[in-house]
Motif scaffolding. Structure first.
Motif, PDB file in Angstrom:
ATOM      1  N   GLN A 159    -105.751 -30.442 -25.217  1.00 40.42           N
ATOM      2  CA  GLN A 159    -105.167 -30.868 -24.214  1.00 40.42           C
ATOM      3  C   GLN A 159    -103.766 -30.745 -24.692  1.00 40.42           C
ATOM      4  N   TYR A 160    -103.643 -31.227 -25.840  1.00 39.49           N
ATOM      5  CA  TYR A 160    -102.072 -31.406 -26.531  1.00 39.49           C
ATOM      6  C   TYR A 160    -101.552 -29.917 -26.548  1.00 39.49           C
ATOM      7  N   ILE A 161    -102.221 -28.843 -26.930  1.00 39.74           N
ATOM      8  CA  ILE A 161    -101.805 -27.533 -27.010  1.00 39.74           C
ATOM      9  C   ILE A 161    -101.106 -27.133 -25.646  1.00 39.74           C
ATOM     10  N   PRO A 167    -102.803 -18.672 -19.569  1.00 37.31           N
ATOM     11  CA  PRO A 167    -103.140 -19.708 -20.660  1.00 37.31           C
ATOM     12  C   PRO A 167    -104.472 -19.964 -20.676  1.00 37.31           C
ATOM     13  N   PHE A 168    -105.205 -19.784 -19.715  1.00 35.78           N
ATOM     14  CA  PHE A 168    -106.683 -20.284 -19.655  1.00 35.78           C
ATOM     15  C   PHE A 168    -107.724 -19.166 -19.561  1.00 35.78           C
ATOM     16  N   GLY A 169    -107.263 -17.917 -20.194  1.00 40.12           N
ATOM     17  CA  GLY A 169    -108.007 -16.817 -20.371  1.00 40.12           C
ATOM     18  C   GLY A 169    -109.160 -16.723 -20.974  1.00 40.12           C
ATOM     19  N   VAL A 170    -109.569 -18.115 -22.086  1.00 43.19           N
ATOM     20  CA  VAL A 170    -110.566 -18.432 -22.628  1.00 43.19           C
ATOM     21  C   VAL A 170    -111.646 -18.460 -21.609  1.00 43.19           C
ATOM     22  N   VAL A 181    -104.061 -29.890 -35.232  1.00 42.83           N
ATOM     23  CA  VAL A 181    -104.834 -29.181 -34.115  1.00 42.83           C
ATOM     24  C   VAL A 181    -105.642 -27.998 -34.731  1.00 42.83           C
ATOM     25  N   ARG A 182    -105.164 -27.236 -35.626  1.00 40.19           N
ATOM     26  CA  ARG A 182    -105.945 -26.142 -36.319  1.00 40.19           C
ATOM     27  C   ARG A 182    -106.899 -26.865 -37.186  1.00 40.19           C
ATOM     28  N   VAL A 204    -107.168 -21.367 -31.845  1.00 40.80           N
ATOM     29  CA  VAL A 204    -105.552 -21.836 -31.527  1.00 40.80           C
ATOM     30  C   VAL A 204    -104.938 -20.622 -31.303  1.00 40.80           C
ATOM     31  N   ASP A 205    -105.033 -19.723 -32.330  1.00 40.99           N
ATOM     32  CA  ASP A 205    -104.254 -18.275 -32.218  1.00 40.99           C
ATOM     33  C   ASP A 205    -104.842 -17.618 -31.121  1.00 40.99           C
ATOM     34  N   MET A 206    -106.126 -17.715 -30.475  1.00 41.44           N
ATOM     35  CA  MET A 206    -106.490 -17.056 -29.478  1.00 41.44           C
ATOM     36  C   MET A 206    -105.890 -17.802 -27.984  1.00 41.44           C
TER      37      MET A 206
END
Length: 191
Positions: free
Chosen positions: A114-116, A61-64, A40-41, A49-51
Motif C-alpha cells: 500500500q505504501y508504494i 499501476p495495477f498491471g500486475v 519495501v525492497r 517492486v521494479d515491476m
C-alpha cells in the motif's frame, strides 16, 4: 446459519486479538516503508517492486493484475489464498508461533504494498481497485489466523477440560471456521 455465528461469538476475543495484531503489522510495514525506502525492497523483493514501479511509470499501476488471462488469474489468486489460509490454520499446531509469523509477514507485505501506491499519489486509487477483492481476502486471512489461534488456544488453555478434550474441541471449531472461508476466497479471486 446458527453454528458459525455462535462460534464467532465464542471466539470473538481471539478474533479481536488477531485483527489487532494484523493491523499493527500492516501499520509497521507502511510506516517502516515511509522511513526507510530499502524496507519495501527487503520485504517485497526487487523484482516485484521494479515491476510495480514500471507499471506506475507506464500509467498502468495495477498491471500486475493483468499479467495473465482472467481465468488463470482467478485460479492462481483463489488457490494461493486458500493455501495461505490452510497453512495459517495448521500453524496453530505450533502453539500459534508460526501463525503470528504468517500474520506478521502478510501484514508487512500489505503495508509495504500500500505504501508504494501511496508514495506515488495513488493511495485512493489503490483502495478503489485493490480493495474490491482485498476486503474479502484480507478479512479472510485474519479469520484464518483466528482459526490458527483457536487451535493453539485449545492446546495451551484447556480450562476445565482435559488437554486432549480441549485440543479436539479447538481443532473441530477451528476447522469449521476455516472451511467457511473457502467460498469467500473464491469470491475474492473472482472480483
Amino acid at each position: 446459519k446458527f453454528e458459525l455465528p455462535l462460534l464467532f461469538k465464542r471466539y470473538h476475543r481471539i478474533f479481536l486479538f488477531t485483527a489487532s495484531i494484523f493491523i499493527l503489522f500492516v501499520l509497521i510495514g507502511f510506516f517502516s516503508s515511509a522511513h526507510n525506502p530499502g524496507f519495501v525492497r527487503g520485504i517485497l523483493g526487487d523484482r516485484y517492486v521494479d515491476m510495480t514501479e514500471d507499471n506506475i511509470a507506464k500509467g498502468d499501476p495495477f498491471g500486475v493484475y493483468k499479467d495473465d488471462n482472467p481465468f488463470n488469474m482467478f485460479i492462481r489468486i483463489g488457490f494461493n489464498n486458500i493455501r495461505v489460509a490452510f497453512i495459517t490454520f495448521i500453524a496453530g499446531f505450533t502453539l500459534g508461533i508460526v501463525t503470528v509469523y504468517l500474520l506478521w509477514s502478510n501484514g508487512l507485505m500489505l503495508g509495504c504494498f500500500q505504501y508504494i501506491f501511496y508514495a506515488n499519489g495513488l493511495g485512493i486509487k489503490s483502495i478503489m481497485v485493490i480493495w474490491i477483492h482485498g476486503t474479502i481476502e484480507i478479512s479472510s486471512v485474519i479469520i484464518a489466523g483466528t482459526a490458527g489461534f483457536i487451535l493453539a488456544n485449545g492446546i495451551l488453555f484447556p480450562g476445565t477440560f482435559t488437554r486432549l478434550q480441549s485440543f479436539k474441541k479447538g481443532t473441530k471449531d477451528a476447522a469449521k471456521v476455516l472451511v467457511c472461508l473457502i467460498p469467500f476466497f473464491i469470491v475474492a479471486a473472482f472480483l
